[in-house]
Design a protein around this motif. Structure first.
Motif, PDB file in Angstrom:
ATOM      1  N   HIS A   1      31.328  82.119  79.870  1.00 17.32           N
ATOM      2  CA  HIS A   1      30.016  82.378  80.449  1.00 17.32           C
ATOM      3  C   HIS A   1      29.652  81.193  81.343  1.00 17.32           C
TER       4      HIS A   1
ATOM      5  N   ARG B   1      26.709  80.277  82.357  1.00 19.59           N
ATOM      6  CA  ARG B   1      25.390  79.719  82.023  1.00 19.59           C
ATOM      7  C   ARG B   1      24.420  79.741  83.211  1.00 19.59           C
TER       8      ARG B   1
ATOM      9  N   SER C   1      23.477  88.140  80.552  1.00 20.23           N
ATOM     10  CA  SER C   1      24.248  89.340  80.872  1.00 20.23           C
ATOM     11  C   SER C   1      23.373  90.518  81.308  1.00 20.23           C
TER      12      SER C   1
ATOM     13  N   LEU D   1      30.091  86.011  84.039  1.00 17.70           N
ATOM     14  CA  LEU D   1      30.325  86.189  82.601  1.00 17.70           C
ATOM     15  C   LEU D   1      31.783  85.994  82.229  1.00 17.70           C
TER      16      LEU D   1
ATOM     17  N   ALA E   1      25.296  81.860  76.359  1.00 12.59           N
ATOM     18  CA  ALA E   1      26.623  81.261  76.555  1.00 12.59           C
ATOM     19  C   ALA E   1      27.140  80.578  75.298  1.00 12.59           C
TER      20      ALA E   1
ATOM     21  N   TRP F   1      28.842  83.493  73.571  1.00 12.40           N
ATOM     22  CA  TRP F   1      29.467  84.529  74.380  1.00 12.40           C
ATOM     23  C   TRP F   1      30.974  84.565  74.169  1.00 12.40           C
TER      24      TRP F   1
ATOM     25  N   THR G   1      34.093  86.259  76.033  1.00 13.83           N
ATOM     26  CA  THR G   1      34.531  87.016  77.198  1.00 13.83           C
ATOM     27  C   THR G   1      35.519  88.098  76.794  1.00 13.83           C
TER      28      THR G   1
END
Length: 365
Positions: free
Chosen positions: A5, A7, A11, A34, A130, A133, A135
């Motif tokens: 992420h 930052r 999202s 992202l 973040a 997060w 991915t």
């Protein structure tokens, strides 16, 4: 490729961004915010993108402001933002009735509770998101871990190279002002931890155990991700890694011409590919614990002939690795060690004639 992420925007905001952003880095696609590869964007770039997003939504702000944030206030969320921002989030929590309501509350109401400009609110939400997060996976997946696994992780936390990690390290980035142990302390106190924390800890453990040969490959792969020049495809990326390993790996490394001849490429093209990766590894902080171990051990053994030193350091060098190549790479990235290698002296022979007239040779050194 490791991504994360950026930052910049949460999202739910990224989902509403329909056009690419223009900034000092060039064109940035919304979805890349992202799944960011390489070092996190600078503050200037971050603010450029965030202000563009807010400006685009001024004409018709309702679709954005009515969105539920979806942001989870997981353990350790306060470590992801400044103390002054924590106070603002707590103001919003009082306004909406507690943490459980945060994910389902609209951006408009969160902004009212924080009493901050929209740009600042989005920045705070992005940093919190973040922190957990993942991915390519659904954020919030937890993994059960054993006490033995945690013991192994905490042992790695005590290694000096982990303590010295820069917050913007290419391989192991973290929020500035905190050690990795600080960042993960709350997570690791629970019997189940987030997948992101689990994955990061496993990479730290693997890096601490890695040989120099294994680390060199990892460095090449991360360098390609952040370098200014990119290979055209995954196939080309693999070729770039192979070229880098031929140049700086093995027992002695290879000359540019030797690598080029082996692959049917020019010496200059090999130089460009290798220099692109070396530049990336010297422009940004990046941990090289395996190389540091090799350099320290080689300095203790010096002076010594390379072949004998390779035998002593085989457990650190890894499959096919050699101290000559490792020292050459270290010099390229500014980690020139104190190891001293001595060339094996070839024996000297002197011709002599025996009593029966036969001609032979006597070794004199």
């Amino acid at each position: 490729m490791e991504t994360r992420h950026a930052r910049i925007l949460p999202s739910f905001a990224v989902a509403l961004a329909k056009r690419d952003f223009s900034c000092g880095l060039g064109t940035v696609k919304p979805q890349s915010l992202l799944a960011w590869s390489g070092p996190l964007p600078t503050q200037t770039t971050t603010e450029e993108i965030r202000y563009q997003f807010v400006k685009r939504n001024r004409v018709n702000p309702m679709p954005l402001m009515s969105q539920s944030t979806g942001i989870k206030l997981r353990d350790g969320w306060k470590n992801a933002i400044d103390a002054s921002d924590v106070i603002r989030v707590e103001m919003a929590l009082t306004h909406i009735g507690g943490e459980q309501n945060f994910p389902v509350t609209s951006l408009e109401v969160i902004k009212q509770g924080m009493r901050l400009p929209l740009v600042k609110v989005l920045a705070i939400l992005a940093k919190i998101e973040a922190s957990y997060w993942i991915t390519g996976r659904e954020a919030g997946i937890d993994v059960s871990v054993t006490p033995e696994w945690k013991t192994q992780v905490f042992r790695v936390f005590q290694q000096q190279w982990v303590k010295d990690l820069d917050s913007q390290d290419l391989r192991f980035p973290r929020p500035s002002g905190l050690t990795l142990e600080d960042c993960l302390a709350n997570e690791l106190s629970r019997p189940e931890i987030s997948y992101e924390c689990f994955e990061l800890c496993n990479r730290l453990v693997a890096a601490d155990k890695a040989t120099w040969s294994e680390e060199l490959r990892a460095l090449s792969e991360i360098a390609i991700q952040v370098s200014s020049r990119k290979p055209g495809s995954n196939g080309h990326a693999k070729r770039w890694v192979d070229i880098f390993l031929m140049r700086y790996g093995g027992t002695d490394g290879q000359t540019l011409k030797s690598v080029g001849d082996s692959l049917g490429m020019t010496r200059e093209r090999i130089r460009q590919i290798c220099d692109t990766q070396i530049t990336a590894l010297t422009e940004y902080p990046v941990a090289m614990p395996a190389l540091s171990k090799v350099l320290a051990a080689a300095a203790e053994l010096s002076p010594m002939v390379p072949q004998l030193m390779n035998n002593h350091l085989a457990h650190l060098l890894g499959n096919g690795g050699g101290v000559v190549a490792a020292l050459a790479f270290a010099k390229e990235v500014g980690m020139d060690g104190k190891a001293q290698l001595i060339k094996k002296k070839e024996p000297t022979y002197w011709p002599r004639t025996s009593s029966n007239g036969a001609v032979g040779f006597k070794r004199i050194s």
